[in-house]
Scaffold this motif. Sequence first.
Motif, PDB file in Angstrom:
ATOM      1  N   HIS A 105       0.749  -1.660  -0.218  1.00 54.04           N
ATOM      2  CA  HIS A 105      -0.043   0.142   0.034  1.00 54.04           C
ATOM      3  C   HIS A 105       0.681   1.781  -0.106  1.00 54.04           C
ATOM      4  CE1 HIS A 105       0.739  -0.846   4.409  1.00 54.04           C
ATOM      5  NE2 HIS A 105       0.230   0.565   4.573  1.00 54.04           N
ATOM      6  N   ILE A 106       1.987   1.135   0.057  1.00 51.61           N
ATOM      7  CA  ILE A 106       2.713   2.284   0.324  1.00 51.61           C
ATOM      8  C   ILE A 106       3.018   2.663  -1.243  1.00 51.61           C
ATOM      9  CG2 ILE A 106       5.117   3.501   0.755  1.00 51.61           C
ATOM     10  CD1 ILE A 106       4.682   1.589   3.525  1.00 51.61           C
ATOM     11  N   ARG A 107       3.028   3.908  -1.664  1.00 51.49           N
ATOM     12  CA  ARG A 107       3.141   3.884  -3.726  1.00 51.49           C
ATOM     13  C   ARG A 107       4.244   5.006  -3.938  1.00 51.49           C
ATOM     14  NH1 ARG A 107       3.560  -0.003  -5.201  1.00 51.49           N
ATOM     15  NH2 ARG A 107       3.364   0.733  -7.504  1.00 51.49           N
ATOM     16  N   THR A 108       4.435   6.045  -2.334  1.00 50.73           N
ATOM     17  CA  THR A 108       4.950   7.423  -2.935  1.00 50.73           C
ATOM     18  C   THR A 108       6.048   7.769  -1.920  1.00 50.73           C
ATOM     19  OG1 THR A 108       3.694   8.835  -1.612  1.00 50.73           O
ATOM     20  CG2 THR A 108       2.783   8.536  -3.874  1.00 50.73           C
ATOM     21  N   VAL A 109       7.084   8.561  -2.337  1.00 49.76           N
ATOM     22  CA  VAL A 109       8.228   8.447  -1.131  1.00 49.76           C
ATOM     23  C   VAL A 109       7.685   9.378   0.027  1.00 49.76           C
ATOM     24  CG1 VAL A 109      10.055  10.153  -1.059  1.00 49.76           C
ATOM     25  CG2 VAL A 109       9.815   8.666  -3.200  1.00 49.76           C
ATOM     26  N   GLU A 110       6.897  10.019   0.045  1.00 46.86           N
ATOM     27  CA  GLU A 110       6.103  10.675   1.180  1.00 46.86           C
ATOM     28  C   GLU A 110       5.157   9.328   1.451  1.00 46.86           C
ATOM     29  OE1 GLU A 110       4.914  13.882   3.480  1.00 46.86           O
ATOM     30  OE2 GLU A 110       6.139  13.772   1.878  1.00 46.86           O
ATOM     31  N   GLN A 111       4.723   9.001   1.204  1.00 45.86           N
ATOM     32  CA  GLN A 111       3.864   7.017   2.671  1.00 45.86           C
ATOM     33  C   GLN A 111       5.140   6.743   2.765  1.00 45.86           C
ATOM     34  OE1 GLN A 111       2.141   5.636  -0.551  1.00 45.86           O
ATOM     35  NE2 GLN A 111       0.131   6.727  -0.158  1.00 45.86           N
ATOM     36  N   LEU A 112       6.465   5.864   2.065  1.00 42.41           N
ATOM     37  CA  LEU A 112       7.882   5.618   2.312  1.00 42.41           C
ATOM     38  C   LEU A 112       7.769   6.601   3.108  1.00 42.41           C
ATOM     39  CD1 LEU A 112       9.780   3.728   2.333  1.00 42.41           C
ATOM     40  CD2 LEU A 112      10.895   5.148   0.931  1.00 42.41           C
ATOM     41  N   TYR A 149       7.676  14.619  -3.586  1.00 45.02           N
ATOM     42  CA  TYR A 149       7.861  13.321  -2.911  1.00 45.02           C
ATOM     43  C   TYR A 149       6.739  12.361  -2.614  1.00 45.02           C
ATOM     44  CZ  TYR A 149      12.098  14.410  -0.162  1.00 45.02           C
ATOM     45  OH  TYR A 149      14.087  15.226  -0.001  1.00 45.02           O
ATOM     46  N   LEU A 150       4.787  13.547  -2.699  1.00 47.82           N
ATOM     47  CA  LEU A 150       4.073  13.782  -2.499  1.00 47.82           C
ATOM     48  C   LEU A 150       3.402  12.785  -3.794  1.00 47.82           C
ATOM     49  CD1 LEU A 150       1.751  13.233  -1.063  1.00 47.82           C
ATOM     50  CD2 LEU A 150       1.096  15.549  -1.575  1.00 47.82           C
ATOM     51  N   GLU A 151       4.419  12.970  -5.254  1.00 43.93           N
ATOM     52  CA  GLU A 151       3.954  12.543  -6.566  1.00 43.93           C
ATOM     53  C   GLU A 151       4.972  11.100  -6.864  1.00 43.93           C
ATOM     54  OE1 GLU A 151       5.324  16.487  -8.772  1.00 43.93           O
ATOM     55  OE2 GLU A 151       3.026  16.654  -8.030  1.00 43.93           O
ATOM     56  N   THR A 152       5.763  11.467  -6.475  1.00 47.31           N
ATOM     57  CA  THR A 152       6.771  10.446  -6.883  1.00 47.31           C
ATOM     58  C   THR A 152       6.644   8.858  -6.567  1.00 47.31           C
ATOM     59  OG1 THR A 152       8.508  11.771  -6.704  1.00 47.31           O
ATOM     60  CG2 THR A 152       9.353  10.039  -6.738  1.00 47.31           C
ATOM     61  N   VAL A 153       6.040   8.223  -7.310  1.00 42.49           N
ATOM     62  CA  VAL A 153       5.624   6.822  -7.390  1.00 42.49           C
ATOM     63  C   VAL A 153       7.125   5.978  -7.486  1.00 42.49           C
ATOM     64  CG1 VAL A 153       4.085   5.048  -8.808  1.00 42.49           C
ATOM     65  CG2 VAL A 153       3.628   7.370  -8.184  1.00 42.49           C
ATOM     66  N   LEU A 154       6.674   4.993  -5.843  1.00 42.85           N
ATOM     67  CA  LEU A 154       7.820   3.544  -6.499  1.00 42.85           C
ATOM     68  C   LEU A 154       7.659   2.556  -6.933  1.00 42.85           C
ATOM     69  CD1 LEU A 154       8.584   4.338  -2.070  1.00 42.85           C
ATOM     70  CD2 LEU A 154       9.335   5.241  -3.997  1.00 42.85           C
ATOM     71  N   PHE A 155       8.524   2.409  -7.247  1.00 43.25           N
ATOM     72  CA  PHE A 155       8.513   0.800  -8.367  1.00 43.25           C
ATOM     73  C   PHE A 155       9.430  -0.564  -7.653  1.00 43.25           C
ATOM     74  CE2 PHE A 155       7.467   4.211 -11.422  1.00 43.25           C
ATOM     75  CZ  PHE A 155       6.131   3.387 -11.653  1.00 43.25           C
ATOM     76  N   ASP A 156       8.784  -1.892  -7.786  1.00 43.51           N
ATOM     77  CA  ASP A 156       9.868  -2.508  -7.364  1.00 43.51           C
ATOM     78  C   ASP A 156      11.185  -2.489  -7.406  1.00 43.51           C
ATOM     79  OD1 ASP A 156       9.782  -5.031  -5.501  1.00 43.51           O
ATOM     80  OD2 ASP A 156      10.403  -6.437  -7.417  1.00 43.51           O
ATOM     81  N   GLY A 157      12.251  -2.416  -6.764  1.00 48.74           N
ATOM     82  CA  GLY A 157      13.514  -2.371  -7.584  1.00 48.74           C
ATOM     83  C   GLY A 157      14.284  -1.299  -6.982  1.00 48.74           C
ATOM     84  N   ASN A 179       8.962   6.588   9.854  1.00 49.67           N
ATOM     85  CA  ASN A 179       8.458   7.681  10.645  1.00 49.67           C
ATOM     86  C   ASN A 179       9.544   9.015  10.637  1.00 49.67           C
ATOM     87  OD1 ASN A 179       6.008   6.723  12.113  1.00 49.67           O
ATOM     88  ND2 ASN A 179       8.192   4.643  12.548  1.00 49.67           N
ATOM     89  N   ILE A 180      10.659   8.869   9.531  1.00 46.59           N
ATOM     90  CA  ILE A 180      11.180  10.023   9.297  1.00 46.59           C
ATOM     91  C   ILE A 180      10.686  11.098   8.351  1.00 46.59           C
ATOM     92  CG2 ILE A 180      13.000   8.812  10.101  1.00 46.59           C
ATOM     93  CD1 ILE A 180      13.427   8.759   7.108  1.00 46.59           C
ATOM     94  N   ALA A 181       9.071  11.282   8.430  1.00 42.71           N
ATOM     95  CA  ALA A 181       9.289  12.382   7.495  1.00 42.71           C
ATOM     96  C   ALA A 181       9.007  13.849   7.764  1.00 42.71           C
ATOM     97  CB  ALA A 181       7.155  12.275   7.106  1.00 42.71           C
ATOM     98  N   HIS A 182       8.612  14.035   8.685  1.00 38.00           N
ATOM     99  CA  HIS A 182       9.166  15.426   9.219  1.00 38.00           C
ATOM    100  C   HIS A 182      10.534  15.645   9.614  1.00 38.00           C
ATOM    101  CE1 HIS A 182       4.758  15.870   9.610  1.00 38.00           C
ATOM    102  NE2 HIS A 182       5.481  14.807   9.818  1.00 38.00           N
ATOM    103  N   LYS A 183      11.752  14.993   9.421  1.00 41.13           N
ATOM    104  CA  LYS A 183      12.750  15.459   9.412  1.00 41.13           C
ATOM    105  C   LYS A 183      13.262  16.145   8.295  1.00 41.13           C
ATOM    106  CE  LYS A 183      14.039  11.615  13.090  1.00 41.13           C
ATOM    107  NZ  LYS A 183      15.096  10.587  13.223  1.00 41.13           N
ATOM    108  N   LEU A 184      14.896  16.953   9.075  1.00 40.02           N
ATOM    109  CA  LEU A 184      14.687  17.126   7.553  1.00 40.02           C
ATOM    110  C   LEU A 184      16.271  16.211   6.997  1.00 40.02           C
ATOM    111  CD1 LEU A 184      16.593  20.319   6.046  1.00 40.02           C
ATOM    112  CD2 LEU A 184      17.761  20.281   8.105  1.00 40.02           C
ATOM    113  N   LEU A 185      15.869  15.859   5.336  1.00 39.81           N
ATOM    114  CA  LEU A 185      16.666  15.484   4.931  1.00 39.81           C
ATOM    115  C   LEU A 185      16.528  15.473   3.502  1.00 39.81           C
ATOM    116  CD1 LEU A 185      13.858  13.406   3.435  1.00 39.81           C
ATOM    117  CD2 LEU A 185      13.950  12.154   6.339  1.00 39.81           C
ATOM    118  N   VAL A 186      17.180  14.556   2.504  1.00 35.79           N
ATOM    119  CA  VAL A 186      17.559  14.504   1.212  1.00 35.79           C
ATOM    120  C   VAL A 186      17.404  12.779   0.515  1.00 35.79           C
ATOM    121  CG1 VAL A 186      19.378  15.118  -0.633  1.00 35.79           C
ATOM    122  CG2 VAL A 186      19.723  16.449   1.346  1.00 35.79           C
ATOM    123  N   VAL A 187      16.288  13.239  -0.097  1.00 40.46           N
ATOM    124  CA  VAL A 187      15.635  11.792  -0.583  1.00 40.46           C
ATOM    125  C   VAL A 187      16.869  11.202  -2.158  1.00 40.46           C
ATOM    126  CG1 VAL A 187      14.202  10.282  -0.860  1.00 40.46           C
ATOM    127  CG2 VAL A 187      14.487  11.789   0.965  1.00 40.46           C
TER     128      VAL A 187
END
Length: 67
Positions: free
Chosen positions: A15-22, A47-55, A27-35
């Motif tokens: 059910h986790i499909r986006t970087v934001e959901q990941l 982050y909200l619109e970037t879809v994740l794919f297997d691999g 539990n690091i959504a509110h930290k200062l980070l770079v992805v």
Amino acid sequence: MLLKINGQNVMIPEHIRTVEQLLEHLNIAHKLLVVERNKSILSKNSYLETVLFDGDQIEIVTFVGGG
């Protein structure tokens, strides 16, 4: 879904499909980070619109203050 996160293979629920959901799942959504996804740095606005794919290869760098 299998992702490589910071060099480690990690099974993520389907059910986790986006970087934001990941980030929320980790539990690091509110930290200062770079992805980085597949060697491309993402802007925070995407982050909200970037879809994740297997691999996908994800690198997450968090910033820590101190002295």
